[in-house]
Design a protein around this motif. Sequence first.
Motif, mmCIF file in Angstrom:
data_model
loop_
_atom_site.group_PDB
_atom_site.id
_atom_site.type_symbol
_atom_site.label_atom_id
_atom_site.label_comp_id
_atom_site.label_asym_id
_atom_site.label_seq_id
_atom_site.Cartn_x
_atom_site.Cartn_y
_atom_site.Cartn_z
ATOM 1 N N LEU A 164 0.836 -1.195 0.000
ATOM 2 C CA LEU A 164 0.000 0.000 0.000
ATOM 3 C C LEU A 164 0.877 1.253 0.000
ATOM 4 C CD1 LEU A 164 -1.153 -2.079 2.517
ATOM 5 C CD2 LEU A 164 -3.157 -0.688 2.006
ATOM 6 N N GLY A 165 0.554 2.199 -0.871
ATOM 7 C CA GLY A 165 1.217 3.498 -0.805
ATOM 8 C C GLY A 165 2.719 3.441 -0.946
ATOM 9 N N ALA A 166 3.204 2.577 -1.810
ATOM 10 C CA ALA A 166 4.637 2.504 -2.099
ATOM 11 C C ALA A 166 4.803 2.313 -3.590
ATOM 12 C CB ALA A 166 5.268 1.328 -1.358
ATOM 13 N N GLY A 182 3.453 -1.263 3.781
ATOM 14 C CA GLY A 182 2.934 0.049 3.396
ATOM 15 C C GLY A 182 3.996 1.102 3.621
ATOM 16 N N ARG A 183 4.078 2.076 2.722
ATOM 17 C CA ARG A 183 5.151 3.060 2.840
ATOM 18 C C ARG A 183 4.603 4.485 2.778
ATOM 19 N NH1 ARG A 183 7.661 5.584 4.745
ATOM 20 N NH2 ARG A 183 9.741 6.240 4.269
ATOM 21 N N MET A 184 5.372 5.409 2.202
ATOM 22 C CA MET A 184 5.046 6.843 2.230
ATOM 23 C C MET A 184 3.547 7.156 2.131
ATOM 24 S SD MET A 184 7.104 9.306 2.672
ATOM 25 C CE MET A 184 6.483 10.750 1.799
ATOM 26 N N GLY A 185 2.899 6.555 1.147
ATOM 27 C CA GLY A 185 1.496 6.892 0.900
ATOM 28 C C GLY A 185 0.605 6.607 2.088
ATOM 29 N N GLY A 203 12.466 1.256 -3.429
ATOM 30 C CA GLY A 203 12.231 0.680 -2.100
ATOM 31 C C GLY A 203 12.556 1.644 -0.988
ATOM 32 N N SER A 204 11.789 1.539 0.078
ATOM 33 C CA SER A 204 11.992 2.453 1.192
ATOM 34 C C SER A 204 11.594 1.774 2.487
ATOM 35 C CB SER A 204 11.140 3.704 0.975
ATOM 36 O OG SER A 204 11.364 4.619 2.006
ATOM 37 N N LEU A 205 12.437 1.916 3.508
ATOM 38 C CA LEU A 205 12.337 1.108 4.720
ATOM 39 C C LEU A 205 12.215 -0.345 4.272
ATOM 40 C CD1 LEU A 205 10.104 3.178 7.114
ATOM 41 C CD2 LEU A 205 12.566 3.173 6.856
ATOM 42 N N TRP A 206 12.846 -0.572 3.200
ATOM 43 C CA TRP A 206 12.918 -1.885 2.575
ATOM 44 C C TRP A 206 13.967 -1.745 1.473
ATOM 45 C CZ3 TRP A 206 8.878 -4.364 -1.205
ATOM 46 C CH2 TRP A 206 9.268 -5.678 -1.487
ATOM 47 N N LEU A 256 25.369 2.711 7.475
ATOM 48 C CA LEU A 256 25.035 2.372 8.859
ATOM 49 C C LEU A 256 23.561 2.059 9.041
ATOM 50 C CD1 LEU A 256 26.918 4.853 11.193
ATOM 51 C CD2 LEU A 256 27.129 2.373 11.094
ATOM 52 N N ILE A 257 22.710 2.645 8.204
ATOM 53 C CA ILE A 257 21.268 2.554 8.436
ATOM 54 C C ILE A 257 20.604 1.464 7.601
ATOM 55 C CG2 ILE A 257 19.073 3.813 8.239
ATOM 56 C CD1 ILE A 257 20.802 4.777 10.527
ATOM 57 N N PHE A 258 20.872 1.446 6.294
ATOM 58 C CA PHE A 258 19.966 0.685 5.439
ATOM 59 C C PHE A 258 20.168 -0.824 5.460
ATOM 60 C CE2 PHE A 258 19.486 5.065 4.274
ATOM 61 C CZ PHE A 258 18.122 5.175 4.488
ATOM 62 N N HIS A 259 21.299 -1.290 6.014
ATOM 63 C CA HIS A 259 21.392 -2.736 6.220
ATOM 64 C C HIS A 259 20.366 -3.209 7.260
ATOM 65 C CE1 HIS A 259 24.750 -3.438 3.617
ATOM 66 N NE2 HIS A 259 25.452 -2.478 4.182
ATOM 67 N N HIS A 260 19.866 -2.291 8.075
ATOM 68 C CA HIS A 260 18.821 -2.660 9.035
ATOM 69 C C HIS A 260 17.513 -3.001 8.340
ATOM 70 C CE1 HIS A 260 21.660 -0.715 11.777
ATOM 71 N NE2 HIS A 260 21.040 -1.299 12.768
#
Length: 746
Positions: free
Chosen positions: A169-171, A297-300, A178-181, A445-449
């Motif tokens: 949803l909303g991605a 679900g992302r930005m949207g 991809g984002s937070l993914w 530092l962040i996105f491997h999470h």
Amino acid sequence: MGEQIHYRACNLCEAICGLEIRVRDGRIVSIRGDAHDPLSRGHICPKAVALQDLHEDPDRLRRPQKRIGERWVELGWDEALDEVAERLAAIRRAHGGNAIGVYMGNPSVHNWGIMTHSGAFLGPLKTRSRFSATSVDQLPHQLVSYWLYGHQLLLPVPDIDRSRHILMLGANPMASNGSLWTVPDFRNRLREMQARGGKLVLIDPRRTETAEVADEHHFIRPGADAALLLALLQVLFAENLVRPGRLADFSDGLDEVGRLVAPFTPERASAVTGIAAGEIRRLARELAAADAAAVYGRMGVSTQAHGTLCQWAIAMLNLVTGNLDREGGMMFPQPAMDLIQGPGSKPGHYAAWRSRVRGLPEFGGELPVAALAEEILAPGEGQIRALVTIAGNPVLSTPNGRQLERALGALDFMVAVDCYRNETTRFADFILPPTGALEHDHYDLIFHHFATRNSARYNAPLFAPPEGALHDWQIFVALGRRLRARLRPDAGQPLLRRLTARLKDELMLRLSPQRLLDQGLKRGPYGRRAAERLSLRALRAAPHGRDLGPLRAALPRRLCTANRRIAALNDALREELARYDTVLAEQQVRAPRAGELWLIGRRHVRSNNSWMHNAQRLVKGKPRHQLFMHPDDLAARGLHDGQRVRVRSRVGAIDVEVQASDAIMRGVVSLPHGWGHARPGVQQRIASRHPGASANDLTDERCLDALSGNAALNGVAVQVEAAPDDTSRHAAAVSSQSSSSPEFVA
Ligand SMILES: Nc1nc2c(c(=O)[nH]1)N[C@H]1C(S)=C(S)[C@@H](COP(=O)(O)OP(=O)(O)OC[C@H]3O[C@@H](n4cnc5c(=O)[nH]c(N)nc54)[C@H](O)[C@@H]3O)O[C@H]1N2
Ligand SMILES: Nc1nc2c(c(=O)[nH]1)N[C@H]1C(S)=C(S)[C@@H](COP(=O)(O)OP(=O)(O)OC[C@H]3O[C@@H](n4cnc5c(=O)[nH]c(N)nc54)[C@H](O)[C@@H]3O)O[C@H]1N2
Ligand code: SF4
Ligand SMILES: [Mo]
């Protein structure tokens, strides 16, 4: 000098693609995807070449800048740093810490030195007036993860490489990558999933590039996702499809969730979303029936009026179907340098204090940026008088950018750590430009999470920095030292406390990002394991990066809640559910008023937020900042494709070109953000020739997700009419027809 090949992770977006960069005689001759990167597998997008454009851009600032009236002068680093520290210290002494505001923008999380060392500078300011791009973006995700799993960074991602079903949803990963993914090569990963018999279902008010490759797409009325998601939950409980499996052993409150979602029937959701009740039931049943499924679900769905409720409902859907922490479902990556379980971990906190003017809650030490302008403009104790921006362009990125411009103009002092004089930094008294991305080393530092496969890579710099230049982290250390010397932040404390505090300070100021990384890797999960023995040295020896394997089950081990259990509910969520019931009952989620349309955002693969329009190779060709509008909505207003239109909202108006598109839902218009470069004083010559208009001159600082304070950038009510200066052939006919009011049609 012969040709050299450098391998490097791209830092421009969250996909962190591995690149192969060829350099001859000190110049980049090609940038390609690194086929041996274990995560990105050779994938690349058109933006990667912008790394070269940014590196060579004559508009990129390379020496400190000071504004004197309308004039900018260059000065030496020592002089600039001394004066900045002096001015900030004076304001702090006169008005207190909270009088200094801080805004950190998106590239902060893509630049590891900013992550490790911004505290060296911001720590001694001791201000609660902190803001960032988080609250125009992923704040609801972090809040929900903090509540449910005990840590703001413990976010699960779709395990697409083994999944059979994704409800999205909303991605728009085909544009955003991809984002937070972190899912480089999304297109092929999806193809592989589809070849296994898997299915992607997408919910979006626009038939996006991702909808084109999905198996099923449903339009949804902007801002109505919470109703849909709660209805999906309702069906699962009502039809006895709830199967949390082993998750039930360490989850509390699932029965109560069932009771609380009972009123949110598909019929109610249908009325506000435009999706038929029967379809909603089918979506829920298919989700429950899939062997391994992920709801994402992302930005949207984050930047809308009930963004936190949406993210909570998504988490619940994954939990009650047993898909959380399951292979092929939503899984928690295990990065090599772990900011969740490592030392100095910051789990988060919520509403420990509130913003001065509107009483909005802090999260993790930051206030919602929708409150920044009023905190500068409203007089009184604690008013913000000075502002520090780091890698951010809030004039183009945060709601009601025009109001923020007025506020920036009213500051006593502003300093920007940034590489451009743009729409925001032009208000600064000082701009302190760091080295370019290719002039420093890189570890993500962040996105491997959030990566869909575990891996790690460290890359040395491509180019030596120019003589005397400072990296972001060195700027922070230099400012931190000067501030500490002027402020003695621990004065008044007992001697022993003072000494240990200074020792800790000194240690932090002396530790380089590389040292911190090396320690983090060695103490991290792969540093201790004989098979990997990860360290900085080990990574230096692996220029393509190290593959650390597919995602692995992590619960309950990785939960950070006090009792290592997932609490499905808390009082804030219970209240929000009750509030949403009223919202639906009172039809507050309703069709637009006469003539109104709902404005949503849009991303394009050749653009990145506000700051990459100065790369000729990215902006060339057809403009990409038009307003998309359904042909029926155009006709209802007597407007035509290609015409200049005026878009008005409560807060302002902009003129843009309109483009007819039947890929957008009726009643909805879409405009990308990050444009609007025609402001005076901007020094980005290419961007200024492709100005566009800023979507955030329309978005409303009063439209928020009530729980988190995240900006509701999507679903903004606007009116669209012919622009007064429109000289196209139909313009004359427009004004008499523009009052007809389209019905909201799904
Ligand atoms: N209407 C609407 N608004 C939105 C969005 C939307 O979808 N719709 N999206 C939102 C989202 S998701 C985000 S993340 C925000 C982004 O909002 P911001 O982070 O405020 O804006 P950016 O456009 O990313 O600006 C980045 C700035 O960092 C500078 N910069 C780049 N690299 C570096 C570096 O290494 N060091 C330093 N010191 N500076 C650097 C650039 O010159 C630029 O000034 O916008 C948000 N705004
Ligand atoms: N090329 C490119 N890549 C980027 C960026 C960029 O600017 N350009 N920005 C980066 C950043 S900072 C971020 S945060 C990510 C964002 O990554 P994504 O979230 O994947 O990107 P968006 O394109 O903003 O996708 C949001 C989608 O939500 C839809 N939408 C709008 N309103 C609603 C609604 O009410 N309900 C539903 N269901 N959908 C809605 C929009 O039509 C859009 O397709 O992208 C990152 N990657
Ligand atoms: S998708 Fe493009 S911008 Fe994003 S990391 Fe990969 S190459 Fe860079
Ligand atoms: Mo973002």
